[in-house]
Write a protein that holds these residues in place. Structure first.
Motif, PDB file in Angstrom:
ATOM      1  N   LYS A  31       0.818  -1.214   0.000  1.00 15.44           N
ATOM      2  CA  LYS A  31       0.000   0.000   0.000  1.00 15.44           C
ATOM      3  C   LYS A  31       0.853   1.266   0.000  1.00 15.44           C
ATOM      4  O   LYS A  31       0.524   2.245  -0.674  1.00 15.44           O
ATOM      5  N   GLU A  35       0.551   4.166  -2.746  1.00 16.43           N
ATOM      6  CA  GLU A  35       0.173   5.530  -2.360  1.00 16.43           C
ATOM      7  C   GLU A  35       1.172   6.547  -2.904  1.00 16.43           C
ATOM      8  O   GLU A  35       0.793   7.600  -3.419  1.00 16.43           O
ATOM      9  N   ARG A  62     -10.660  -3.297  -2.822  1.00 19.93           N
ATOM     10  CA  ARG A  62     -10.706  -3.312  -1.358  1.00 19.93           C
ATOM     11  C   ARG A  62      -9.298  -3.367  -0.764  1.00 19.93           C
ATOM     12  O   ARG A  62      -9.006  -2.724   0.249  1.00 19.93           O
ATOM     13  N   SER A  65      -7.799   0.104  -0.969  1.00 20.83           N
ATOM     14  CA  SER A  65      -8.478   1.093  -0.135  1.00 20.83           C
ATOM     15  C   SER A  65      -7.849   1.161   1.250  1.00 20.83           C
ATOM     16  O   SER A  65      -7.495   0.141   1.847  1.00 20.83           O
ATOM     17  N   ALA A  66      -7.734   2.367   1.774  1.00 24.38           N
ATOM     18  CA  ALA A  66      -7.069   2.566   3.064  1.00 24.38           C
ATOM     19  C   ALA A  66      -7.750   1.797   4.188  1.00 24.38           C
ATOM     20  O   ALA A  66      -7.091   1.270   5.084  1.00 24.38           O
ATOM     21  N   ASN A  67      -9.086   1.718   4.148  1.00 26.36           N
ATOM     22  CA  ASN A  67      -9.816   1.036   5.220  1.00 26.36           C
ATOM     23  C   ASN A  67     -10.462  -0.273   4.775  1.00 26.36           C
ATOM     24  O   ASN A  67     -11.232  -0.877   5.523  1.00 26.36           O
ATOM     25  N   GLY A  68     -10.157  -0.703   3.557  1.00 29.48           N
ATOM     26  CA  GLY A  68     -10.714  -1.952   3.056  1.00 29.48           C
ATOM     27  C   GLY A  68     -12.161  -1.875   2.630  1.00 29.48           C
ATOM     28  O   GLY A  68     -12.766  -2.894   2.286  1.00 29.48           O
ATOM     29  N   GLU A  69     -12.725  -0.658   2.613  1.00 29.88           N
ATOM     30  CA  GLU A  69     -14.127  -0.482   2.254  1.00 29.88           C
ATOM     31  C   GLU A  69     -14.252   0.223   0.906  1.00 29.88           C
ATOM     32  O   GLU A  69     -13.358   0.959   0.487  1.00 29.88           O
ATOM     33  N   ALA A 311     -13.445   4.407  -3.556  1.00 32.21           N
ATOM     34  CA  ALA A 311     -13.025   4.201  -2.174  1.00 32.21           C
ATOM     35  C   ALA A 311     -12.561   5.510  -1.546  1.00 32.21           C
ATOM     36  O   ALA A 311     -12.251   6.478  -2.240  1.00 32.21           O
ATOM     37  N   GLU A 312     -12.513   5.505  -0.209  1.00 32.26           N
ATOM     38  CA  GLU A 312     -11.952   6.599   0.596  1.00 32.26           C
ATOM     39  C   GLU A 312     -12.698   7.909   0.361  1.00 32.26           C
ATOM     40  O   GLU A 312     -12.168   8.876  -0.180  1.00 32.26           O
TER      41      GLU A 312
END
Length: 319
Positions: A31, A35, A62, A65-69, A311-312
């Motif tokens: 990640k 990024e 996912r 994505s920083a939060n997996g959402e 995402a995010e």
């Protein structure tokens, strides 16, 4: 040309498959690398990986994505399948272009990351042109930038049955009270009209500072919404049926005054000069920093299927 070269370089030097690599697992373990690369280039292309189903694409998104959402509350795009947090791309006639925009920049919240996955490339054309919004900010006349920074933009939308997305689809409800509550919370002016039609007005930013990099960006949907950007035959047809204020979509300065056609034409000319295009291949995946890079869609022939994930999510209040 430095920023455009950076975007082109990112696509030319796409991340290629290595034997035995599971893309979602690799992304989850890298990640920080992704990024940094995304902050530099704004766009990353992944090619020749075994992404051959929407579920694999969703797993990859996912993982990045920083939060997996993933963002699953967006009414402007059709769902790919019930329960999945993946969307189909904008349904629009194949012989027409979808103009440049940053996804969600016309509403109070938007995704920082947007992902595209090519299931089937068109037989001819059908590229997804990209724009580096840092470069666009630098290229536009400073007087226009100053005016739009001060006044912002007002997006006016008339949800008319049979034209564009219905308000029921956009707000994902048939309950008018829920729509009204949402609008009040999001700072959207609204009015119900005869025939169960809805008009919304919302003032949003035209120019912003990137919350992570600090770079200035031309971040909006002015070309996608301004009446002057429609094909002449479409524009004439709509204006023969509706007053300008009743059109399905339009955009004004934030104080409600008209944005001059020549201003939009000058911006569109810069867009075309700076646009970066590449040809999709089946299985390609692209990540965009949605604030740094705007996207569009060229006309095409044949069958084309590209899926979208987001995402995010951040909002105006986060800037």
């Amino acid at each position: 040309m430095e920023k455009k070269a950076s975007l082109e370089s990112s696509l030319r030097k796409s991340i290629q498959r290595k034997r035995g690599v599971n893309l979602a697992s690799w992304a989850g373990n890298n990640k920080d690398y992704l990024e940094k690369a995304l902050a530099k280039h704004g766009a990353l292309l992944f090619r020749n990986f075994s992404i051959d189903a929407p579920a694999k694409f969703e797993a990859f998104a996912r993982a990045v994505s920083a939060n997996g959402e993933l963002f699953d509350d967006y009414g402007d795009l059709p769902r790919e399948e019930l329960g999945a947090k993946v969307y189909g791309s904008t349904p629009y006639p194949a012989d027409k272009a979808i103009l440049f925009h940053n996804e969600g920049s016309h509403i109070h919240r938007w995704p920082m990351k947007i992902f595209f996955y090519c299931i089937k490339a068109a037989e001819k054309q059908g590229a997804t042109p990209l724009l580096d919004c840092r470069k666009i900010y630098q290229a536009i006349d400073p007087a226009i930038i100053a005016r739009m920074t001060e006044k912002k933009l007002m997006y006016v939308r008339n949800f008319i049955s049979g034209l564009d997305v219905s308000w029921q689809h956009f707000f994902q409800t048939t309950d008018k009270k829920r729509v009204e509550d949402y609008c009040r919370e999001a700072g959207i002016d609204f009015a119900w009209k005869e025939g169960n039609q809805l008009t919304t007005r919302q003032v949003r930013q035209a120019v912003v500072r990137h919350p992570h990099t600090g770079e200035m960006l031309f971040f909006n949907q002015i070309q996608l919404h301004h009446i002057s950007c429609l094909d002449p035959d479409v524009r004439d047809s709509l204006l023969s049926m509706f007053r300008e204020e009743d059109l399905p979509r339009n955009v004004y300065y934030g104080d409600g005054t008209r944005i001059e056609d020549e201003v939009v034409a000058a911006i569109s000319e810069i867009y075309e000069q700076q646009a970066v295009r590449f040809q999709w291949q089946a299985g390609d995946v692209i990540i965009l920093d949605n604030m740094t890079v705007a996207h569009a869609r060229d006309p095409f022939e044949g069958t084309r299927k590209v899926l979208v994930a987001m995402a995010e999510v951040i909002s105006q209040l986060d800037l």
